[in-house]
Design a protein around this motif. Structure first.
Motif, PDB file in Angstrom:
ATOM      1  N   PRO A 116      32.802  42.619  49.368  1.00 30.35           N
ATOM      2  CA  PRO A 116      32.886  43.729  48.418  1.00 30.35           C
ATOM      3  C   PRO A 116      33.949  44.726  48.882  1.00 30.35           C
ATOM      4  O   PRO A 116      34.054  45.007  50.070  1.00 30.35           O
ATOM      5  N   GLY A 117      34.751  45.200  47.945  1.00 26.63           N
ATOM      6  CA  GLY A 117      35.737  46.224  48.274  1.00 26.63           C
ATOM      7  C   GLY A 117      37.070  45.670  48.745  1.00 26.63           C
ATOM      8  O   GLY A 117      38.005  46.420  49.013  1.00 26.63           O
ATOM      9  N   ILE A 118      37.192  44.352  48.851  1.00 30.45           N
ATOM     10  CA  ILE A 118      38.426  43.782  49.376  1.00 30.45           C
ATOM     11  C   ILE A 118      39.546  43.821  48.330  1.00 30.45           C
ATOM     12  O   ILE A 118      40.733  43.814  48.662  1.00 30.45           O
ATOM     13  N   GLY A 119      39.174  43.861  47.037  1.00 30.39           N
ATOM     14  CA  GLY A 119      40.208  43.957  45.999  1.00 30.39           C
ATOM     15  C   GLY A 119      40.176  42.823  44.980  1.00 30.39           C
ATOM     16  O   GLY A 119      41.173  42.587  44.288  1.00 30.39           O
ATOM     17  N   LYS A 120      39.046  42.156  44.855  1.00 23.45           N
ATOM     18  CA  LYS A 120      38.950  41.029  43.915  1.00 23.45           C
ATOM     19  C   LYS A 120      39.147  41.486  42.472  1.00 23.45           C
ATOM     20  O   LYS A 120      39.905  40.880  41.714  1.00 23.45           O
ATOM     21  N   SER A 121      38.449  42.574  42.093  1.00 19.59           N
ATOM     22  CA  SER A 121      38.564  43.045  40.709  1.00 19.59           C
ATOM     23  C   SER A 121      39.986  43.505  40.418  1.00 19.59           C
ATOM     24  O   SER A 121      40.515  43.285  39.332  1.00 19.59           O
ATOM     25  N   THR A 122      40.593  44.137  41.401  1.00 17.10           N
ATOM     26  CA  THR A 122      41.967  44.608  41.246  1.00 17.10           C
ATOM     27  C   THR A 122      42.894  43.425  41.016  1.00 17.10           C
ATOM     28  O   THR A 122      43.688  43.402  40.076  1.00 17.10           O
ATOM     29  N   LEU A 123      42.767  42.420  41.865  1.00 19.74           N
ATOM     30  CA  LEU A 123      43.622  41.237  41.755  1.00 19.74           C
ATOM     31  C   LEU A 123      43.453  40.587  40.380  1.00 19.74           C
ATOM     32  O   LEU A 123      44.435  40.265  39.706  1.00 19.74           O
ATOM     33  N   MET A 167      47.599  46.377  49.499  1.00 21.92           N
ATOM     34  CA  MET A 167      46.893  47.224  48.532  1.00 21.92           C
ATOM     35  C   MET A 167      47.534  48.602  48.529  1.00 21.92           C
ATOM     36  O   MET A 167      47.621  49.255  49.566  1.00 21.92           O
ATOM     37  N   GLY A 168      47.999  49.009  47.369  1.00 22.73           N
ATOM     38  CA  GLY A 168      48.621  50.327  47.278  1.00 22.73           C
ATOM     39  C   GLY A 168      47.934  51.167  46.220  1.00 22.73           C
ATOM     40  O   GLY A 168      46.881  50.801  45.713  1.00 22.73           O
ATOM     41  N   GLU A 169      48.541  52.296  45.891  1.00 23.17           N
ATOM     42  CA  GLU A 169      47.993  53.215  44.891  1.00 23.17           C
ATOM     43  C   GLU A 169      47.882  52.560  43.517  1.00 23.17           C
ATOM     44  O   GLU A 169      46.966  52.822  42.758  1.00 23.17           O
ATOM     45  N   ASP A 170      48.868  51.715  43.220  1.00 29.38           N
ATOM     46  CA  ASP A 170      48.890  51.095  41.903  1.00 29.38           C
ATOM     47  C   ASP A 170      48.588  49.606  41.992  1.00 29.38           C
ATOM     48  O   ASP A 170      49.225  48.787  41.348  1.00 29.38           O
ATOM     49  N   GLY A 171      47.625  49.269  42.851  1.00 34.11           N
ATOM     50  CA  GLY A 171      47.157  47.896  42.907  1.00 34.11           C
ATOM     51  C   GLY A 171      47.809  47.059  43.991  1.00 34.11           C
ATOM     52  O   GLY A 171      48.366  47.595  44.949  1.00 34.11           O
ATOM     53  N   LEU A 172      47.720  45.751  43.827  1.00 36.33           N
ATOM     54  CA  LEU A 172      48.203  44.828  44.846  1.00 36.33           C
ATOM     55  C   LEU A 172      49.658  44.469  44.600  1.00 36.33           C
ATOM     56  O   LEU A 172      50.048  44.181  43.477  1.00 36.33           O
TER      57      LEU A 172
HETATM   58  P1  TYD Z   1      38.130  46.321  44.118  1.00 39.79           P
HETATM   59  O1  TYD Z   1      39.143  45.505  43.396  1.00 39.79           O
HETATM   60  O2  TYD Z   1      37.162  47.072  43.301  1.00 39.79           O
HETATM   61  O3  TYD Z   1      37.311  45.394  45.142  1.00 39.79           O
HETATM   62  P2  TYD Z   1      36.205  44.243  44.869  1.00 39.79           P
HETATM   63  O4  TYD Z   1      36.255  43.890  43.430  1.00 39.79           O
HETATM   64  O5  TYD Z   1      36.614  43.105  45.775  1.00 39.79           O
HETATM   65  O6  TYD Z   1      34.892  44.786  45.291  1.00 39.79           O
HETATM   66  O7  TYD Z   1      38.970  47.317  45.021  1.00 39.79           O
HETATM   67  C1  TYD Z   1      38.570  47.721  46.260  1.00 39.79           C
HETATM   68  C2  TYD Z   1      39.261  48.933  46.798  1.00 39.79           C
HETATM   69  O8  TYD Z   1      40.620  49.005  46.480  1.00 39.79           O
HETATM   70  C3  TYD Z   1      38.626  50.180  46.305  1.00 39.79           C
HETATM   71  O9  TYD Z   1      38.042  50.813  47.429  1.00 39.79           O
HETATM   72  C4  TYD Z   1      39.732  51.029  45.775  1.00 39.79           C
HETATM   73  C5  TYD Z   1      40.977  50.339  46.259  1.00 39.79           C
HETATM   74  N1  TYD Z   1      42.072  50.402  45.279  1.00 39.79           N
HETATM   75  C6  TYD Z   1      43.312  50.857  45.672  1.00 39.79           C
HETATM   76  O10 TYD Z   1      43.529  51.222  46.827  1.00 39.79           O
HETATM   77  N2  TYD Z   1      44.330  50.876  44.761  1.00 39.79           N
HETATM   78  C7  TYD Z   1      44.158  50.490  43.474  1.00 39.79           C
HETATM   79  O11 TYD Z   1      45.107  50.517  42.696  1.00 39.79           O
HETATM   80  C8  TYD Z   1      42.853  50.011  43.085  1.00 39.79           C
HETATM   81  C9  TYD Z   1      42.603  49.577  41.682  1.00 39.79           C
HETATM   82  C10 TYD Z   1      41.851  49.980  44.006  1.00 39.79           C
END
Ligand code: TYD
Ligand code: MG
Length: 451
Positions: free
Chosen positions: A102-109, A271-276
């Protein structure tokens, strides 16, 4: 609603029991019984026809020379690092599981992937089973993922998702996450092994019959203990692992299983401000904060997937306060670390390690799977123990054997090339390096000024 019958099946021996028991009555293992739904199947043939690759006709055996070649049509997602790992892109009718903490960035990706696919003119349905559509929209704003062709729904019911596949007719469906899905006929809670498996299986069947490419998100815990995604590995075609240091910026995406190609590639993101964002120079990244001339730090020339990378390995050896020496390993296999310490004591004659605390880590949240990282770990331990830095400009690679010999590893030219590209002047590995024969751990220690 009429409840379908359920049984409890032992995950070890497969025996079934009508009720839950702490210990399997058949094989005696503890906590292995898991609830399963019994679906009445009229006959064996019907069961075959509802399997994942449902065949609408019975096939007769053919000579292999007569079997038509069916090229897998994969379509790029527009996220290059993912396409690299997939060897092209997503395959219609195939299921890809993206696992990670959780929190690794799956939803973002996956939101970025969904937007990428939609931008290429295909339809995508993003099923958010954990967040609201509004939350998803807010994230999409940040990621620049508000694009036409991307449809969003907050839904957890597998049956309803099946209907939505007809309504929206997407080319790709993303389901985030499989742990939040619900098959109401099953008594167990969402996220339980039985629910996850049943929900995923139904969804996969629905999607395959419509030739929709499915991407499932699955959470795994740090030690992989909560085995949700593990039970799915057989149901899906491709399993991708998304990993890295949650607090650092780097993320590695690798294929654990891939029915349509190699599992050798890795994708590297930041991972940056505007995503991966894709990281095109991983070594430069891993070494960005490195301080030279510090004891306990050694640069390893490793190969992750097929890519050569330089990774800093650090070790800290210290007095054990409790008289019970601790071993810590992060990104370094703890079994390998124990083996290296034993070899250093017994084969190289470095005494006293057994009574000291030893910590070793790979900087940047990488998990080193390459045995070629052994030499760097061993040198870092000795460097810390002796409080002496290895020379600047040194990068090393090589697997350490039980007799203290250095064993050769693959892709030597790429490793050396990558090290030289980043300005490392001495690259030490098994074989001859700069005129000297390096055959043992001892040889390498002496070249690194540690003997
Ligand atoms: P998230 O994709 O929600 O993780 P998962 O789905 O794997 O649980 O993202 C996790 C972290 O990434 C969250 O703590 C916020 C950070 N984040 C950024 O740093 N930049 C971004 O642009 C976004 C969307 C998230
Ligand atoms: Mg998420």
């Amino acid at each position: 609603m009429a409840r379908a019958r359920s049984i409890h099946r032992c995950q070890e021996c497969g025996a079934t029991s009508p009720r839950w028991q702490g210990r399997c009555p058949s094989c005696g293992e503890w906590n292995t019984l898991v609830e399963e739904l019994v679906v009445a199947e009229p006959s064996g043939l019907a069961a075959v026809a509802t399997g994942p690759w449902a065949a609408d006709r019975l096939e007769s055996p053919q000579a292999i020379t007569e079997v038509a070649l069916d090229a897998v049509a994969s379509t790029p997602t527009g996220v290059d690092e993912l396409d690299r790992v997939l060897g092209g892109g997503l395959v219609p009718g195939a299921v890809t599981l993206v696992g990670g903490e959780p929190g690794i960035g799956k939803s973002t990706l996956l939101l970025q992937v969904a937007a990428g696919v939609a931008r290429s003119g295909r339809r995508v349905l993003y099923v958010t089973a954990e967040e609201s559509s509004a939350q998803l929209r807010a994230r999409a704003e940040r990621l620049g993922a508000v694009v036409e062709g991307l449809w969003v729904v907050a839904e957890t019911s597998v049956a309803r998702i099946g209907e939505l596949l007809d309504e929206v007719a997407p080319d790709v469906v993303v389901v985030d996450s499989v742990q939040a899905l619900v098959t109401p006929e099953l008594a167990s809670a969402p996220g339980s092994v039985a629910q996850v498996r049943e929900s995923a299986f139904r969804l996969v069947t629905e999607a395959r019959s419509r030739s929709v490419a499915v991407v499932l998100v699955g959470h795994v815990t740090k030690d992989g203990a909560l085995a949700g995604p593990r039970v799915l590995e057989h149901v899906v075609d491709t399993v991708l692992g998304f990993e890295g240091d949650r607090h650092g910026g780097l993320r590695l995406l690798r294929a654990v299983k891939h029915r349509f190609g190699s599992t050798a590639e890795v994708g590297v993101f930041e991972m940056g401000e505007d995503g991966l964002r894709a990281v095109t120079d991983p070594s430069g990244h891993f070494l960005a904060d490195r301080r030279t001339g510090v004891p306990g730090s050694v640069v390893a020339a490793v190969v992750q997937g097929r890519r050569p990378m330089l990774v800093e390995v650090q070790a800290l050896v210290g007095d054990s306060s409790a008289g019970n020496p601790r071993r810590g390993a992060q990104g370094v296999d703890s079994g390998r670390l124990a083996l290296l310490l034993a070899v250093l004591e017994r084969r190289v004659g470095i005494r006293g390690l057994g009574a000291l605390d030893v910590h070793a880590l790979a900087v940047g949240g990488v998990r080193l799977e390459d045995p070629g990282a052994d030499l760097a770990v061993a040198l870092a331990v000795v460097s810390s123990l002796q409080n002496r830095a290895v020379p600047d400009g040194l990068a090393v690679f090589g697997e350490v054997g039980l007799t203290g010999e250095l064993r050769s590893v693959g892709r030597v030219t790429e490793r050396v090339g990558e090290a030289q590209r980043l300005g490392f002047t001495t690259v030490v590995g098994p074989g001859s390096t700069g005129g000297e024969r390096i055959e043992t751990l001892q040889d390498a220690l002496s070249v690194a000024d540690l003997l």
